[in-house]
Write a protein that holds these residues in place. Structure first.
Motif, mmCIF file in Angstrom:
data_model
loop_
_atom_site.group_PDB
_atom_site.id
_atom_site.type_symbol
_atom_site.label_atom_id
_atom_site.label_comp_id
_atom_site.label_asym_id
_atom_site.label_seq_id
_atom_site.Cartn_x
_atom_site.Cartn_y
_atom_site.Cartn_z
ATOM 1 N N UNK A 287 21.958 27.667 -18.997
ATOM 2 C CA UNK A 287 21.638 27.220 -17.708
ATOM 3 C C UNK A 287 21.852 25.875 -17.401
ATOM 4 N N UNK A 288 23.011 25.606 -16.530
ATOM 5 C CA UNK A 288 23.081 24.328 -16.112
ATOM 6 C C UNK A 288 23.119 23.979 -14.617
ATOM 7 N N UNK A 289 22.353 22.957 -14.192
ATOM 8 C CA UNK A 289 22.243 22.320 -12.869
ATOM 9 C C UNK A 289 23.276 21.242 -12.861
ATOM 10 N N UNK A 290 24.349 21.379 -11.695
ATOM 11 C CA UNK A 290 25.193 20.441 -11.697
ATOM 12 C C UNK A 290 26.041 20.500 -10.504
ATOM 13 N N UNK A 291 27.200 19.647 -10.476
ATOM 14 C CA UNK A 291 28.099 19.834 -9.412
ATOM 15 C C UNK A 291 29.565 20.197 -9.746
ATOM 16 N N UNK A 292 29.740 20.415 -10.817
ATOM 17 C CA UNK A 292 31.337 20.741 -11.095
ATOM 18 C C UNK A 292 31.315 21.859 -11.936
ATOM 19 N N UNK A 293 31.450 23.268 -11.433
ATOM 20 C CA UNK A 293 31.289 24.353 -12.098
ATOM 21 C C UNK A 293 32.444 24.552 -13.155
ATOM 22 N N UNK A 294 33.897 23.925 -12.802
ATOM 23 C CA UNK A 294 34.864 24.333 -13.719
ATOM 24 C C UNK A 294 34.735 23.456 -14.922
ATOM 25 N N UNK A 295 34.376 22.330 -14.822
ATOM 26 C CA UNK A 295 34.048 21.430 -15.952
ATOM 27 C C UNK A 295 33.121 21.981 -16.935
ATOM 28 N N UNK A 296 31.901 22.587 -16.094
ATOM 29 C CA UNK A 296 30.748 23.006 -16.973
ATOM 30 C C UNK A 296 31.152 24.230 -17.714
ATOM 31 N N UNK A 297 31.803 25.167 -17.100
ATOM 32 C CA UNK A 297 32.490 26.380 -17.994
ATOM 33 C C UNK A 297 33.299 25.892 -18.996
ATOM 34 N N UNK A 298 34.060 24.889 -18.757
ATOM 35 C CA UNK A 298 34.909 24.524 -20.001
ATOM 36 C C UNK A 298 34.222 23.811 -21.122
ATOM 37 N N UNK A 299 33.172 23.095 -20.555
ATOM 38 C CA UNK A 299 32.472 22.361 -21.787
ATOM 39 C C UNK A 299 31.721 23.350 -22.609
ATOM 40 N N UNK A 300 30.825 24.183 -21.561
ATOM 41 C CA UNK A 300 29.990 25.112 -22.510
ATOM 42 C C UNK A 300 30.919 25.964 -23.395
ATOM 43 N N UNK A 301 32.114 26.452 -22.793
ATOM 44 C CA UNK A 301 32.986 27.564 -23.691
ATOM 45 C C UNK A 301 33.196 26.612 -25.016
#
Lengths: 239, 462
Positions: A77-91
């Motif tokens: 679960x991530x709270x944040x502002x940049x969906x694309x970056x989050x997807x990349x980082x978590x992947x």
């Protein structure tokens, strides 16, 4: 080795993934990523403090069908502002080799596989296989022979490459009647793929280097998903 | 690292955020005010102010890498020196930032009038309208505007460089004579006034939790942006002084006051005759961006203080629909609009500077408290160089500037300290049992074995 696939959800109020897709990827490990989008006015830790429990509950509920179908499920679960970056980082952190952009679907009859070169096929094949079910009647290997500033691609060479890929798939056990190839000559790579995808029910593709257009309009897989409403599986480059 | 937070700001984004927070009223509005205090030596005042801000920037960078959470200034001082100092600093930093935004909006109104057919008396009305718009925007919530911000900052920096090149060729060297019209005290006074021009450098620390590789990028971003801005300010102010009739600067403003649009005043000869419009448009962009960033950043102070029980808990409530801290923004916006409507913002610009100087001095002391107490949770990735000399210079320099500002700002600084004290005694004290790192230091002194009583320090909220 079991595949590990990232399934992102935009919280709150995400749609559950269609049963068909859940069953298709049941043999894989699933990382269910809940991204709770916050405006820049709100510090992420404040958002988490107030919405964290509800969001986690929602994410668990969204992930439950995968567990029931037999997948091993991790939730993030991530709270944040940049969906694309989050997807990349978590992947990357979770070692996922693909992402599923889920969309409602009743069943997958036609699968489009935009293919850059035959070497890519190995990584895509398993995911195409996963989406194939009884009712699937067509898998199209597709390539846009690009005509543009960086030189023209030879359509015949492209077709030969696709046929080679097709033969490999058949050799790997795909039904020969199922798999066909298609080449389009155009100067607009992305639009051709999006237009082609309209007639299909799902897309499996490799991750491409993000260009300028991707930064402005979103990545090609995102645009395909937006335009066609089809589920898209993006296979990551470096795993 | 905090689980579930995004780190997606690189060095370049961090530098533009920092510069974006600095560029604004400091350069577009304040040069004439500084000129009134120091004459052409206002140029030196801009350099001096930068030198005095630097220690606080370094101190804050170090603390930000040890506590990369939102809350910034307030949080560091609270954890270093306890909730009383935290309350004072939080109020001071909050009020200073709101004041600065109010000032930016009034300046914005003045520049807008230069190219819009509106009567001069409408400055306040225009500022109120724009202020309301910004508050509403912040309540509704905006998506990450980092890229937009980077565009604006780059554009403004290029425009300022163009102004320097274009104006540098036409300026009249005679205008620098005599250089120091008010003796050396004038420069210090002017530095105290334009101090606020650099306050934005610490903005980057408040988004520290979103910066990649903070140990490396935070201090670099601060130092790079400081260096660029000190050079840019110095040249721009030199051109402002060199191309303007002193009379225009001193009496070109509303009601025969100092000019609020010093950069546009002498610009008609620049940029092929379009200088005034061009500079005004750039100023409006920069000041809007500053006012918006000010409202956004300052509403985080009440939010953070509320989470620490120093302010009522309704202030930290995030609106379920817009996902923004509506109450904290409304409070901040309400004070902002009230300041514009009822307070002579221009005359009181120095109050913003005074509060800022006070907060920066406390910030330097906070670093000393952390270093000396050696509390366990304090593990910064970046260590500020020159400790403790740099911090002492910052504190002494800060108080020296403060004494040069005249009665009103000193009273203001004392007033906000007392207000913080009273609020803490009647509200905060019974609701918190936190103690700062300083307390550990004091306890250790008291018990000769070096065994301090267990003091609860919140290193982390999780």
């Amino acid at each position: 080795m079991a595949h590990r696939i990232l399934v992102p959800f935009e919280l709150p109020g995400a749609e559950p993934v269609s049963t068909v897709l859940v069953e298709d990827i049941a043999p894989m490990e699933v990382v269910a990523l809940g991204h709770f989008n916050l405006p820049e006015q709100t510090p992420p830790d404040a958002g988490r403090a107030q919405f964290g429990d509800d969001a986690q509950a929602e994410l668990d509920e969204l992930a439950a069908p995968f567990r029931e179908a037999g997948s091993s499920v991790t939730t993030r679960l991530v709270f944040g502002k940049n969906r694309a970056n989050t997807i990349d980082r978590v992947a990357i952190e979770e070692g996922c080799d693909a992402e599923l952009d889920p969309a409602p679907t009743e069943g997958v009859e036609r699968i489009l596989v935009p293919l850059v070169d035959a070497g890519n096929l190995d990584r895509l094949e398993d995911f195409v296989g996963a989406l194939c079910e009884d009712r699937t009647r067509e898998v199209t290997l597709f390539h846009v022979a690009e005509q543009g500033a960086e030189g023209d691609e030879d359509p015949e060479a492209v077709e030969a490459m696709l046929h080679e890929a097709r033969e490999k798939m058949v050799a790997d056990g795909f039904d020969a009647d199922l798999v066909d190839v298609s080449v389009v000559v155009s100067d607009n790579h992305d639009d051709e793929i999006i237009a082609k995808a309209e007639a299909y029910d799902a897309v499996v593709m490799g991750e491409a280097d993000p260009g300028i257009a991707d930064r402005i309009f979103g990545t090609l897989p995102d645009r395909i998903a937006d335009r066609t409403g089809d589920p898209v599986i993006v296979v990551r480059r470096n795993v | 690292m905090h689980e579930g937070l995004e780190r997606d700001l690189g060095l370049y984004s961090a530098v533009t955020i920092s510069m974006g927070a600095m560029i604004g009223s400091g350069i577009f509005v304040l040069p004439a005010l500084g000129f009134k205090k120091a004459g052409p030596a206002v140029i030196v005042a801009y350099l001096l102010a930068g030198v005095v801000v630097l220690p606080a920037a370094l101190s804050k960078a170090e603390m930000a890498t040890a506590m990369p959470e939102s809350g910034g200034t307030y949080l560091y001082i609270d954890r270093a020196m306890g909730p009383l100092a935290g309350t004072v600093a939080g109020l001071g930093a909050w009020f200073s930032l709101v004041f600065k935004s109010a000032f930016a909006l009034v300046g914005l109104g003045a520049y807008l009038l230069l190219f819009a057919p509106v009567p001069g008396s409408a400055v306040t009305a225009v500022a109120l309208g724009l202020g309301t718009l910004i508050v509403v925007l912040n309540i509704v919530g905006t998506e990450q505007s980092g890229q937009m911000q980077a565009f604006i900052v780059t554009g403004v920096v290029v425009a300022l460089a163009g102004y320097v090149l274009s104006g540098g060729a036409t300026l009249d060297p005679g205008r620098f004579q005599p250089f120091a019209t008010h003796e050396s005290g004038g420069v210090v006074t002017a530095a105290a006034f334009v101090f606020v021009s650099y306050a934005g450098v610490t903005k980057i620390a408040s988004v520290a939790e979103e910066v990649e590789d903070p140990g490396r990028n935070l201090p670099r971003a601060m130092l790079v942006s400081m260096g660029v801005m000190m050079a840019l300010y110095t040249f721009v102010v030199a051109v402002v002084v060199g191309i303007n009739d002193p009379d225009t600067l001193l009496h070109g403003g509303p009601d025969d006051g100092v000019s609020l649009t010093p950069m546009a005043d002498g610009a008609d000869a620049l940029f092929g005759g379009f200088g005034v419009v061009f500079i005004s448009v750039v100023a409006v962009l920069a000041l809007t961006s500053m006012a918006n960033a000010g409202v956004l950043a300052s509403s985080r102070f009440p939010l953070a203080m509320s989470r620490d029980s120093l302010l009522p808990s309704w202030l930290m409530r995030i609106d379920p629909r817009f996902k923004t801290p509506r109450a904290a923004i409304l409070l901040t916006g309400g004070v902002l609009l009230a300041l514009i409507a009822f307070v002579p913002v221009v005359e009181l610009a120095k109050l913003a500077s005074a509060f800022q100087i006070l907060v920066f001095s406390i910030e330097n002391l906070a670093l000393v408290a952390f270093r000396e107490s050696d509390v366990e949770f304090y593990q910064p990735d970046f260590t500020a160089p020159g400790y403790p000399v740099v911090q002492l210079v910052g504190v002494v320099g800060g108080f020296a500037l403060l004494t040069q500002m005249g009665t009103v700002p000193i009273l203001g600084a004392v007033g906000i300290t007392l207000a913080g004290l009273v609020w803490y005694l009647v509200y905060g004290r019974q609701r918190t049992d936190r103690a700062g790192a300083l307390n550990v230091l004091v306890q250790r002194r008291r018990s000769p074995t070096g065994e301090a009583d267990r003091v609860r320090i919140e290193a982390d909220r999780e």
